[in-house]
Design an enzyme around this catalytic site. Sequence first.
Site, short mmCIF file in Angstrom:
data_model
loop_
_atom_site.label_atom_id
_atom_site.label_comp_id
_atom_site.label_asym_id
_atom_site.label_seq_id
_atom_site.Cartn_x
_atom_site.Cartn_y
_atom_site.Cartn_z
CB SER A 189 -11.69 28.02 22.87
OG SER A 189 -11.18 28.36 21.59
CE1 TYR A 240 -8.58 23.46 23.07
CE2 TYR A 240 -9.48 24.99 21.45
CZ TYR A 240 -8.86 24.76 22.66
OH TYR A 240 -8.51 25.81 23.47
#
Length: 267
Positions: free
Chosen positions: A129, A142
């Site tokens: 990501s 995250y």
Amino acid sequence: MSKVVLITGASSGIGKSIATFLSEKGYKVYGTSRNPKNLETFSFELIALDVLKVDTIATAVDFIVKKEGRLDVLVNNAGMGITGAIEDTPTDEMRAVFNTNLFGAIDVMKAVLPQMRKQKHGIIINVTSIAGYMGLPFRGLYSATKGALETVTEAASMEVKPFGIKVINVAPGDFATNIAAGRYHTPVFENSAYKENYQANLDLMDAHVSGGMDPIEMAKAVYKVINTKNPKIHYKVGGTLDKFSVVLKRILPDTWFEKMLMNHYKL
């Protein structure tokens, strides 16, 4: 011969888009889900695999190798989201997201590497990501899992290159998927010092996802990587602002970049 591809987390979102696209391009695609029998019919074969259970990983890989005689590409896509202030988020939930996004991905890599070494070729694509390039407020855990997987990708790339295996990561920005429904949300506690800022950022995150890019762009990016003779280690797929933020992180003084992020997230 068409390449044999294993894609984890292929029942929805980015994984489903990649699996469908590659299947349409003539690849032999095996997607995975924890409970494939409870899902609709797909244009590719969906098999059971839970990245938290190494026995299911081994069974899935063994099934593909016995059926096809080889495994050319792994797309490590399965993952989960998590939101919350560091102070408010239960540590057990932090461990759970690391187990899925980092250790789960590593366990799948470990399962396919012996076959790829045996056949002297293979491509492993880890879906990370753009959030992994920076610590984002209320998404720090995250960001940490995806940043860790980026670093593991770099190390693994050097370790397995002598065997003809390539390890690459593709980092998406904001995409229109159902990730928000599947992520762990730390509750907005009434007595939390972060209550107002966290709630405002939850609303902002959901807006970013719903207004994100079409997952087909990730599918096209993965297809291009698979067909690149000498691929890079890091690829970023997203809007201009997504990709530019990584450049700014690299060139700006850290306090300037932090101020920019805090302004963006209205902190």
